[in-house]
Design an enzyme around this catalytic site. Structure first.
Site, PDB file in Angstrom:
ATOM      1  N   GLU A 194       0.833  -1.211   0.000  1.00  0.00           N
ATOM      2  CA  GLU A 194       0.000   0.000   0.000  1.00  0.00           C
ATOM      3  C   GLU A 194       0.865   1.257   0.000  1.00  0.00           C
ATOM      4  O   GLU A 194       0.681   2.163   0.824  1.00  0.00           O
ATOM      5  CB  GLU A 194      -0.977  -0.013   1.185  1.00  0.00           C
ATOM      6  CG  GLU A 194      -1.947  -1.168   1.138  1.00  0.00           C
ATOM      7  CD  GLU A 194      -3.129  -1.058   2.112  1.00  0.00           C
ATOM      8  OE1 GLU A 194      -3.183  -0.104   2.899  1.00  0.00           O
ATOM      9  OE2 GLU A 194      -4.010  -1.945   2.029  1.00  0.00           O
ATOM     10  N   GLU A 327      -4.957  -8.808   0.109  1.00  0.00           N
ATOM     11  CA  GLU A 327      -5.718  -8.450   1.321  1.00  0.00           C
ATOM     12  C   GLU A 327      -7.184  -8.368   0.945  1.00  0.00           C
ATOM     13  O   GLU A 327      -7.560  -7.581   0.068  1.00  0.00           O
ATOM     14  CB  GLU A 327      -5.257  -7.110   1.913  1.00  0.00           C
ATOM     15  CG  GLU A 327      -3.913  -7.204   2.615  1.00  0.00           C
ATOM     16  CD  GLU A 327      -3.519  -5.943   3.371  1.00  0.00           C
ATOM     17  OE1 GLU A 327      -4.418  -5.229   3.848  1.00  0.00           O
ATOM     18  OE2 GLU A 327      -2.304  -5.688   3.459  1.00  0.00           O
ATOM     19  N   GLN A 376      -7.292 -11.570   8.431  1.00  0.00           N
ATOM     20  CA  GLN A 376      -5.997 -12.180   8.562  1.00  0.00           C
ATOM     21  C   GLN A 376      -6.173 -13.548   9.211  1.00  0.00           C
ATOM     22  O   GLN A 376      -7.288 -13.944   9.503  1.00  0.00           O
ATOM     23  CB  GLN A 376      -5.093 -11.291   9.391  1.00  0.00           C
ATOM     24  CG  GLN A 376      -4.817  -9.933   8.734  1.00  0.00           C
ATOM     25  CD  GLN A 376      -3.671  -9.152   9.368  1.00  0.00           C
ATOM     26  OE1 GLN A 376      -2.968  -9.635  10.242  1.00  0.00           O
ATOM     27  NE2 GLN A 376      -3.488  -7.899   8.932  1.00  0.00           N
TER      28      GLN A 376
END
Ligand code: AHR
Length: 523
Positions: A194, A327, A376
């Site tokens: 990111e 993600e 996660q």
């Protein structure tokens, strides 16, 4: 007696022969048709130094009373091993762009402040060697993200040498002195994280310049991973945030103009099921409006994949560079009373449906999407496992991963169907989602998701060019879409057996409301 029990009581053959009714969902499947391979790496996971994702969730230390092997929780390892997780992304996340790997190797660990996640003190007792020990225990592969945001290229290159060089070099000798003489293998290397946001808020052009240098100098020295070999490490550049095309354009344009000095083998995309930021939707006790909204937000994944695949196609029509959704998941309000910044949330039947829908979307984009990592693994965001001291529970999302195991490296089988609609609060969502695939042994499978929280569905699968004799598998459902597994009631949402009624070319499955089913269709 519920309708389901009544149906189970009638003869399978009679049910299979029954004429189609208005509520039936018809699926047409041609046994000769074959699509692309569904890469097992779409079932990758993500373990960041964040909250209790590592400390407490995976690592308890050798002196802990919680059963462990070399400091790593035995119960968590056992549960994760079942999922055959193809890769684990580590050490972040935003954390990766502030991580200095030397703090976490050798006998003298330095504690640091985890500024991204609640200013928690990271003792760095879990570092590179512990990570590789952990993924070895669960038979997984490494997806390492290097620090592009605040580290130097030399620091990243030195980390690569520490991990992958053999003991003829000082870096390899350092690793051997820390207990691991053999070089580690790295399946994926993330070149930052990111960098349009927490990784340094870089313009696409600035990132591309930096990314090329990392792609060049962050070398993998492991003789078992030659750059032109089948198991060569794949370098993954930072790609888009949601629907912003700028990183996709810049990175793919640079890739199209590459020369022999550098390349990438993946472009990352991050997208969470979050209707609005900051993420504030509750993970428990939510209502049906919220349920439908989160599902609607999830289904946008399909639009994003189409959008970014189309940009990639301009520069890479052969689809050489995979899109890696490294993600994804539901990001909800933190549990009341939990430490701020630890991203602890509960996990409901709704979240299991989100996972199944995402897997089906990734599979339908299998020609371009060849990796994904749920955020996660343990105790953070949409986790597989929740722990509380010595206690551990498996979430509904865990069970979806287990049910979808046959999809790893399977071949997509194109189908045609109209799943109808589920309407709620002005939103129109598909009523049923379906996907068919052949596993690596050639067995045919059907996955079904009923998004409708109140209506069961009769699924009618019509086969051409093949016949089946049995349709059996597992279904996941529960009392309500917001039902959860708790430490007091850990099996509220757990899979149970489901059978279809079979008549050669026609299979009928009664699919409960708010459920996920995966069935094997046996010859
Ligand atoms: O998964 C939590 C965070 O979400 C990651 O650290 C970051 O990359 C993303 O914004």
């Amino acid at each position: 007696m519920t309708r389901l029990t009544v149906l189970a009581a009638v003869s399978s053959l009679a049910f299979a022969h029954a004429p189609l009714a208005a509520q039936d969902v018809r699926i047409a499947l041609d046994g000769d048709a074959a699509g692309p391979q569904i890469d097992r790496h779409i079932f990758g996971q993500f373990a960041e130094h964040l909250g209790t994702g590592i400390y407490g969730g995976v690592w308890v230390g050798e002196d802990s009373e919680i059963p462990n092997v070399r400091g790593i929780r035995t119960d968590v390892v056992q549960a994760l091993k079942t999922l055959k997780i193809p890769n684990v992304r580590y050490p972040g996340g935003c954390f990766a762009d502030e991580y200095h790997w030397r703090d976490g190797v050798g006998p003298n660990r330095r504690s640091t402040v985890n500024a991204n996640w609640g200013n928690a003190i990271d003792p760095n007792t879990f570092g590179t060697d512990e990570f590789f020990d952990f993924i070895g225990m669960i038979d997984s592969e490494a997806y390492i993200s290097v620090n592009v945001g605040s580290g130097t290229i030399q620091e990243a290159a030195d980390w690569m040498a520490y991990m992958t060089a053999d003991t003829r070099s000082s870096a390899g000798q350092d690793r051997a002195a820390n207990g691991h003489a053999e070089p580690y293998e790295i399946a994926f290397l993330g070149l930052g994280n990111e960098n349009w946001g927490c990784g340094g808020h870089m313009t696409p052009e600035h990132y591309v310049d930096l990314m090329k240098r990392h792609a060049r100098f962050d070398r993998n020295y492991n003789p078992a991973q030659p750059a032109d070999g089948d198991n060569a490490m794949k370098r993954v550049a930072v790609g888009p945030s949601g629907d912003d095309p700028s990183y996709t354009e810049a990175v793919m344009k640079a890739w199209a103009g590459r020369d022999w000095t550098w390349s990438i083998e993946g472009l990352s995309l991050h997208y969470y099921s979050v209707p609005e930021w900051p993420a504030s939707r509750p993970s428990v006790d939510f209502d049906e409006d919220d349920y439908a909204l989160i599902l609607q937000t999830t289904l946008k994944m399909d639009d994003l994949l189409k959008q970014h695949s189309a940009i990639m196609d301009k520069y890479d029509p052969e689809k050489t560079v995979p899109l890696i959704v490294d993600e994804w998941g539901v990001w909800l309000a933190e549990n009341p009373g939990s430490p701020a910044g630890f991203l602890q949330q509960q996990n409901s039947l709704r979240d299991a449906i989100v996972a199944a829908l995402n897997f089906n979307i990734f599979a339908r984009h299998a020609d371009r999407v060849r990796g994904a990592n749920i955020a996660q693994m343990v105790n953070v965001l949409q986790a597989m496992i929740l722990t509380d001291g010595a206690r551990m529970l498996l979430t509904p999302t865990y069970h979806v991963h287990e049910m979808y195991l046959p999809m790893q490296d399977a071949t997509l089988v194109p189908i045609e169907f109209d799943g109808g609609w589920y309407h709620r609060n002005g939103m129109a969502l598909p009523g049923v989602d379906a996907l068919a695939f052949r596993d690596t042994a050639g067995k045919l499978w059907l996955s079904l998701v009923n998004l409708d929280p109140s209506e069961e569905k009769d699924i009618v699968l019509e086969l051409s060019d093949i016949r089946v004799s049995r349709a059996e598998g597992q279904v996941l459902t529960g009392p309500n879409v917001n039902s959860i597994n708790s430490f007091e009631a850990p099996d509220t949402i757990s899979p149970r057996a489901i059978r279809g009624a079979v008549n050669g070319a026609r299979v009928r499955v009664n699919l409960p409301a708010k459920s996920i089913a995966v069935l094997a269709l046996e010859d």
